[in-house]
Design an enzyme around this catalytic site. Structure first.
Site, PDB file in Angstrom:
ATOM      1  N   PRO A  23       7.299   7.260  -4.191  1.00  0.00           N
ATOM      2  CG  PRO A  23       5.810   8.527  -2.902  1.00  0.00           C
ATOM      3  CD  PRO A  23       5.978   7.185  -3.546  1.00  0.00           C
ATOM      4  CG  MET A  24      11.762   6.656  -2.967  1.00  0.00           C
ATOM      5  SD  MET A  24      12.803   5.327  -3.634  1.00  0.00           S
ATOM      6  CE  MET A  24      12.445   5.448  -5.391  1.00  0.00           C
ATOM      7  CD  GLN A  79       4.258  11.577  -1.600  1.00  0.00           C
ATOM      8  OE1 GLN A  79       5.441  11.811  -1.378  1.00  0.00           O
ATOM      9  NE2 GLN A  79       3.652  10.460  -1.207  1.00  0.00           N
ATOM     10  CB  CYS A 108       7.178  11.966   5.289  1.00  0.00           C
ATOM     11  SG  CYS A 108       8.912  12.387   5.566  1.00  0.00           S
ATOM     12  CE  LYS A 147       4.432   5.593   0.269  1.00  0.00           C
ATOM     13  NZ  LYS A 147       5.014   5.617   1.624  1.00  0.00           N
ATOM     14  CG  ASN A 208       5.681   1.364   0.721  1.00  0.00           C
ATOM     15  OD1 ASN A 208       5.929   2.457   1.215  1.00  0.00           O
ATOM     16  ND2 ASN A 208       6.610   0.658   0.115  1.00  0.00           N
ATOM     17  CG  ASN A 210       8.082  -6.199   5.228  1.00  0.00           C
ATOM     18  OD1 ASN A 210       8.821  -5.363   5.747  1.00  0.00           O
ATOM     19  ND2 ASN A 210       7.144  -6.841   5.909  1.00  0.00           N
TER      20      ASN A 210
END
Length: 550
Positions: A23-24, A79, A108, A147, A208, A210
């Site tokens: 989610p971005m 989300q 976040c 998340k 999540n 790397n």
């Protein structure tokens, strides 16, 4: 059908998804999700939605979710960020029919999340988080997922994950960085925390952090044992990451722009941001087109800039094949015109005084006009130059701008015609408290109050008098002593002639329609009826017309 949980949910509903698009905010919109699915992504998340705004604002719901509902876009997890159990539940109920799960954002790390009290800044409030997850798990028809970011301590991270699992979380995504690892301090994600969480819980776990290449995905699954891997920035720079390829940038850009024509996002800023990410390395070379991409205000304009970038890259490839020297590749693993990740530079080390070079750069690179040796401004800052290019007719000279007197209450410009000598906001508060008017700001509290008062008094007066009767039996329209104002003196009809005679009557009260000596012109001789019967005038009619009855 009962709600699926845990591993069964991952296997059945999510189809054992291993390659996941994160989610971005303003980046994982429908068009980008569809592009990513074409190139290997098996599960996508919506951008983070603000639960409170989503509940109260229908336009926000339409622009950010309902306009992007698409049958091809499944499986999909929606989300939300939230800090209130009831609000989170209301928002989730509004979307549960159009997605496969609801995700609570607890990862976040941005300052806006700190100000809004959500995301990673809730990770110490376990009682609140337990209530939110538990209520959603009990009331929703789809699973609840979370998340998170990790703590410094592995054991605390594991306890955190177990608490969420116990509350009802059915899938956990673990970002292997702390909430302080952001921006220039991002650093490397710690997969050991993710591995420890995976061993401690009995629900699916996504990793999540790397993830820049497909080889990173495979290595992460092997080292941590997770069920899937999520990519954010790696996906933005190369949407074909999960295919294991690095195609030419223009291919991804052109394909994305084609999808945008079919599924346009709510604002062009999404499209512009994606093109800046895709063309990032090339735009470092072709600065003129970078400026142009920041100015254009249509899909067609962005398509044209992308086309010009493609032509320049193809010219460079042709010269390279001819043996002409081209620009050095630098530290990039591929030529700049191929999709590849952006590697953040590592944070600067502290000097002996405890200060880093980052702090010095931050101090010296503040937005200000460049100055020459005598301290006078020479040119505008780069940011203001861009704004000036986008708005060439705007006045950017601070000396020539009109000066305004400031409101004593808040410091905003005051109204020139305000009766209270305030800005509009303060004037409105003052007028409301004093029930007053301000014609300068067109605020009419007193006028409206007087109008309502008059309407109430009129309504009370109507309701107070008995219906059908007048006080003392007289009509309010009557004159003195109950006489009709239209009547003449002594109650006579004004239309009557002298002594109450009818003005339509002839001399001595005869009817003008009558024949001589009061005979009816329709009558035959000797006042006989046309049918032969003698005409007899009723006594009342004769009296009304002034005749004396025989």
């Amino acid at each position: 059908m009962p709600k699926l949980q845990g591993l069964e949910f991952w296997r059945t509903t999510l189809r054992e998804a291993r390659y996941v698009v994160a989610p971005m905010v303003d980046q994982s919109e429908l068009a980008w999700r569809l592009l990513s699915r074409r190139h290997g992504a098996q599960l996508c998340y919506t951008p983070m939605l603000h639960a409170q705004v989503f509940v109260r604002d229908a336009n926000y719901r339409r622009d950010n979710f309902y306009s992007e509902v698409c049958a091809e876009d499944r499986p999909l997890i929606t989300q939300f960020c939230a800090n209130d159990p009831e609000v989170f539940l209301k928002a989730a109920l509004l979307v549960q029919e159009h997605c496969d799960a609801i995700d609570l954002n607890l990862g976040c790390p941005q300052m806006i999340a700190k100000r809004g009290h959500y995301g990673a800044f809730l990770q110490d409030e376990w009682d609140l988080l337990e209530k939110m997850v538990k209520l959603a798990h009990e009331k929703l028809s789809v699973p609840i997922t979370c998340k998170i970011r990790v703590f410094q301590d592995v054991e605390r991270t594991v306890s955190y994950a177990q608490m969420l699992e116990k509350a009802g979380c059915q899938l956990l995504t673990v970002h292997g960085r702390t909430k302080d690892q952001r921006g220039p301090l991002t650093g490397i994600a710690d997969w050991e925390h993710i591995k420890a969480v995976r061993k401690a819980v009995n629900i699916p776990v996504f990793a999540n952090g790397n993830i820049q290449h497909l080889s990173d995905v495979e290595r992460c699954i092997e080292e941590t044992g997770v069920h899937g891997v999520m990519s954010a920035e790696g996906n933005l720079h190369n949407p074909a990451l999960f295919e294991g390829s690095s195609p030419p940038v223009w291919e991804m850009a052109e394909e994305y722009l084609e999808v945008v024509k079919t599924h346009p996002p709510s604002t062009l800023s999404f499209v512009r941001a994606h093109l800046f990410k895709l063309w990032h390395h090339t735009l470092q070379i072709h600065q003129d087109l970078r400026e142009e991409l920041g100015k254009v205000k249509s899909i067609e304009g962005m398509t044209e800039v992308s086309r010009q970038l493609r032509l320049r890259c193809q010219e460079e490839i042709a010269r390279e094949k001819e043996g002409v020297a081209v620009r050095p590749q630098g530290d990039l693993p591929f030529p700049h015109w191929r999709c590849q990740p952006y590697i953040r530079p590592p944070p600067k080390e502290l000097d002996p005084n405890g200060k880093s070079e980052c702090s010095e750069v931050r101090i010296t690179s503040q937005k200000r006009a460049l100055e020459d040796s005598d301290g006078t401004p020479e040119v505008l800052s780069k940011n203001k130059q861009k704004k000036q290019a986008r708005n060439p007719y705007k006045n950017w000279d601070p000396e020539s701008r009109p000066k305004y007197l400031m409101c004593d209450q808040c410091g905003h410009p005051k109204g020139k015609k305000c009766v209270f000598d305030m800005c509009r906001a303060c004037c409105k508060k003052k007028a409301y408290q004093d029930v007053a008017d301000c014609p300068g700001h067109d605020i009419r509290f007193k006028t409206k109050a007087d109008r309502r008062k008059a309407e109430e008094e009129e309504r009370e007066e109507r309701e107070g008098s008995p219906q059908g009767t007048d006080p003392q039996g007289t009509d309010p329209h009557d004159g003195p002593q109950g006489t009709d104002p239209h009547d003449g003196p002594q109650g006579t009809d004004p239309h009557d002639g002298p002594q109450g005679t009818d003005p339509h009557d002839g001399p001595q009260g005869t009817d003008p329609h009558d024949g001589p000596q009061g005979t009816d012109p329709h009558d035959g001789p000797q006042e006989t009826n046309p049918h032969g019967a003698p005409q007899v005038l009723p006594e009342t009619q004769a009296t009304e017309r002034g005749h004396t009855p025989p």
